[in-house]
Design a protein around this motif. Structure first.
Motif, PDB file in Angstrom:
ATOM      1  N   ALA A 138       0.846  -1.194   0.000  1.00 47.56           N
ATOM      2  CA  ALA A 138       0.000   0.000   0.000  1.00 47.56           C
ATOM      3  C   ALA A 138       0.882   1.245   0.000  1.00 47.56           C
ATOM      4  CB  ALA A 138      -0.893  -0.011   1.236  1.00 47.56           C
ATOM      5  N   PRO A 139       0.408   2.334  -0.563  1.00 46.00           N
ATOM      6  CA  PRO A 139       1.207   3.569  -0.558  1.00 46.00           C
ATOM      7  C   PRO A 139       1.422   4.085   0.863  1.00 46.00           C
ATOM      8  CG  PRO A 139      -0.610   3.732  -2.112  1.00 46.00           C
ATOM      9  CD  PRO A 139      -0.806   2.481  -1.338  1.00 46.00           C
ATOM     10  N   ARG A 140       2.575   4.654   1.066  1.00 51.67           N
ATOM     11  CA  ARG A 140       2.936   5.247   2.354  1.00 51.67           C
ATOM     12  C   ARG A 140       3.248   6.718   2.137  1.00 51.67           C
ATOM     13  NH1 ARG A 140       7.383   0.909   4.522  1.00 51.67           N
ATOM     14  NH2 ARG A 140       5.948  -0.783   4.900  1.00 51.67           N
ATOM     15  N   GLY A 141       3.244   7.456   3.210  1.00 49.79           N
ATOM     16  CA  GLY A 141       3.591   8.862   3.138  1.00 49.79           C
ATOM     17  C   GLY A 141       5.095   9.050   3.223  1.00 49.79           C
ATOM     18  N   TYR A 142       5.644   9.908   2.379  1.00 50.20           N
ATOM     19  CA  TYR A 142       7.073  10.215   2.376  1.00 50.20           C
ATOM     20  C   TYR A 142       7.252  11.726   2.379  1.00 50.20           C
ATOM     21  CZ  TYR A 142       8.061   5.358   1.266  1.00 50.20           C
ATOM     22  OH  TYR A 142       8.155   3.988   1.314  1.00 50.20           O
ATOM     23  N   GLU A 143       8.411  12.143   2.863  1.00 50.07           N
ATOM     24  CA  GLU A 143       8.751  13.552   2.888  1.00 50.07           C
ATOM     25  C   GLU A 143      10.153  13.720   2.319  1.00 50.07           C
ATOM     26  OE1 GLU A 143       7.358  16.309   6.199  1.00 50.07           O
ATOM     27  OE2 GLU A 143       9.449  15.917   6.726  1.00 50.07           O
ATOM     28  N   LEU A 144      10.285  14.607   1.345  1.00 52.05           N
ATOM     29  CA  LEU A 144      11.559  14.856   0.682  1.00 52.05           C
ATOM     30  C   LEU A 144      11.972  16.298   0.944  1.00 52.05           C
ATOM     31  CD1 LEU A 144      13.824  14.194  -1.443  1.00 52.05           C
ATOM     32  CD2 LEU A 144      12.223  15.047  -3.156  1.00 52.05           C
ATOM     33  N   MET A 145      13.141  16.473   1.551  1.00 47.10           N
ATOM     34  CA  MET A 145      13.716  17.806   1.732  1.00 47.10           C
ATOM     35  C   MET A 145      14.916  17.872   0.812  1.00 47.10           C
ATOM     36  SD  MET A 145      13.894  20.783   3.233  1.00 47.10           S
ATOM     37  CE  MET A 145      12.933  20.700   4.698  1.00 47.10           C
ATOM     38  N   THR A 201       7.889  30.127   2.741  1.00 49.56           N
ATOM     39  CA  THR A 201       7.936  30.268   4.189  1.00 49.56           C
ATOM     40  C   THR A 201       7.742  28.921   4.834  1.00 49.56           C
ATOM     41  OG1 THR A 201       6.959  32.420   3.885  1.00 49.56           O
ATOM     42  CG2 THR A 201       6.919  31.560   6.088  1.00 49.56           C
ATOM     43  N   PRO A 202       8.450  28.519   5.835  1.00 51.24           N
ATOM     44  CA  PRO A 202       9.598  29.155   6.484  1.00 51.24           C
ATOM     45  C   PRO A 202      10.924  28.755   5.865  1.00 51.24           C
ATOM     46  CG  PRO A 202       9.012  27.233   7.736  1.00 51.24           C
ATOM     47  CD  PRO A 202       8.060  27.308   6.561  1.00 51.24           C
ATOM     48  N   TRP A 203      10.881  28.005   4.773  1.00 56.87           N
ATOM     49  CA  TRP A 203      12.129  27.496   4.218  1.00 56.87           C
ATOM     50  C   TRP A 203      12.784  28.523   3.314  1.00 56.87           C
ATOM     51  CZ3 TRP A 203      13.620  23.818   7.099  1.00 56.87           C
ATOM     52  CH2 TRP A 203      12.687  23.006   7.711  1.00 56.87           C
ATOM     53  N   GLY A 204      12.660  28.390   2.033  1.00 54.50           N
ATOM     54  CA  GLY A 204      13.286  29.332   1.113  1.00 54.50           C
ATOM     55  C   GLY A 204      14.802  29.242   1.131  1.00 54.50           C
ATOM     56  N   ARG A 205      15.475  30.349   0.843  1.00 53.13           N
ATOM     57  CA  ARG A 205      16.937  30.371   0.823  1.00 53.13           C
ATOM     58  C   ARG A 205      17.461  30.637   2.221  1.00 53.13           C
ATOM     59  NH1 ARG A 205      20.844  32.823  -3.624  1.00 53.13           N
ATOM     60  NH2 ARG A 205      22.781  32.680  -2.467  1.00 53.13           N
ATOM     61  N   ARG A 206      18.367  29.763   2.677  1.00 56.31           N
ATOM     62  CA  ARG A 206      18.896  29.869   4.025  1.00 56.31           C
ATOM     63  C   ARG A 206      20.394  29.578   4.041  1.00 56.31           C
ATOM     64  NH1 ARG A 206      15.108  27.435   8.472  1.00 56.31           N
ATOM     65  NH2 ARG A 206      15.304  29.501   9.294  1.00 56.31           N
ATOM     66  N   ARG A 207      21.018  30.022   5.081  1.00 52.46           N
ATOM     67  CA  ARG A 207      22.443  29.776   5.304  1.00 52.46           C
ATOM     68  C   ARG A 207      22.612  28.356   5.829  1.00 52.46           C
ATOM     69  NH1 ARG A 207      26.830  32.616   3.830  1.00 52.46           N
ATOM     70  NH2 ARG A 207      28.476  32.627   5.349  1.00 52.46           N
ATOM     71  N   LEU A 208      23.610  27.646   5.303  1.00 56.15           N
ATOM     72  CA  LEU A 208      23.891  26.281   5.737  1.00 56.15           C
ATOM     73  C   LEU A 208      24.780  26.303   6.981  1.00 56.15           C
ATOM     74  CD1 LEU A 208      24.652  24.708   2.253  1.00 56.15           C
ATOM     75  CD2 LEU A 208      22.542  24.532   3.564  1.00 56.15           C
ATOM     76  N   VAL A 237      13.546  23.044  -0.282  1.00 58.71           N
ATOM     77  CA  VAL A 237      12.250  22.692  -0.854  1.00 58.71           C
ATOM     78  C   VAL A 237      11.755  21.447  -0.139  1.00 58.71           C
ATOM     79  CG1 VAL A 237      11.015  21.981  -2.930  1.00 58.71           C
ATOM     80  CG2 VAL A 237      12.833  23.667  -3.096  1.00 58.71           C
ATOM     81  N   LEU A 238      10.527  21.512   0.350  1.00 61.08           N
ATOM     82  CA  LEU A 238       9.914  20.389   1.055  1.00 61.08           C
ATOM     83  C   LEU A 238       8.789  19.835   0.195  1.00 61.08           C
ATOM     84  CD1 LEU A 238       9.595  18.765   3.751  1.00 61.08           C
ATOM     85  CD2 LEU A 238       7.882  20.457   4.356  1.00 61.08           C
TER      86      LEU A 238
END
Length: 156
Positions: free
Chosen positions: A7-14, A51-58, A71-72
């Motif tokens: 069955a399909p599962r939920g995934y999150e890609l950052m 928001t709240p991600w976007g371009r950020r300092r690593l 990008v989420l």
């Protein structure tokens, strides 16, 4: 013979995307990754790049970059398509780092009476007088003894 399909599962890609990519190319890259997921049979549920991600300092440099665009993407997919998606993400030069994790469903409360503190008193009053009184419960109001004043101490 019938094949078993999970069955399909939920995934999150950052995904951390190269900061030198322009806004138009960023939109193209997000569309590419979304299309990649859907081409393998996944279903996109959320794409968040502002928001709240976007371009950020690593915290530390990655491939000589100090900044990145975050990008989420949340999606539903069968576990068998995760390997091809990861392979294509590794080959994409504009993605400097990614993390793909399975989204576990949050545990649901067992019942409403346990989640609401006042609900147990209401349920007990509706249950009847024989079930409402329980010996191990402490009363809600306690009578406090008055504090002694200096005059009372001297009089004794």
């Amino acid at each position: 013979m019938r094949q078993y399909q999970r069955a399909p599962r939920g995934y999150e890609l950052m995904a951390l995307i190269n900061p030198e990519v322009t806004d138009e190319a960023l939109t193209t890259e997000v569309d590419y990754v979304s299309g990649l997921i859907t081409s393998f049979g996944g279903e996109i549920t959320l794409v968040k790049r502002d928001t709240p991600w976007g371009r950020r300092r690593l915290a530390y440099p990655i491939q000589r970059f100090r900044d990145a665009t975050y990008v989420l993407i949340q999606f539903m997919a069968t576990p068998s398509i995760i390997s091809p998606i990861e392979r294509d993400l590794k080959l994409d030069a504009r993605i400097i780092r990614y993390l793909l994790v399975r989204n576990e469903p949050s545990p649901e409360p067992e019942s409403e009476s346990e989640s609401e503190p006042g609900a147990s008193a209401e349920a007990a009053s509706e249950a009847g007088p024989e079930q409402a009184a329980q010996p191990d419960e402490t009363p809600e109001t306690e009578v406090a003894e008055p504090a002694s004043t200096d005059n009372e101490v001297e009089n004794e």
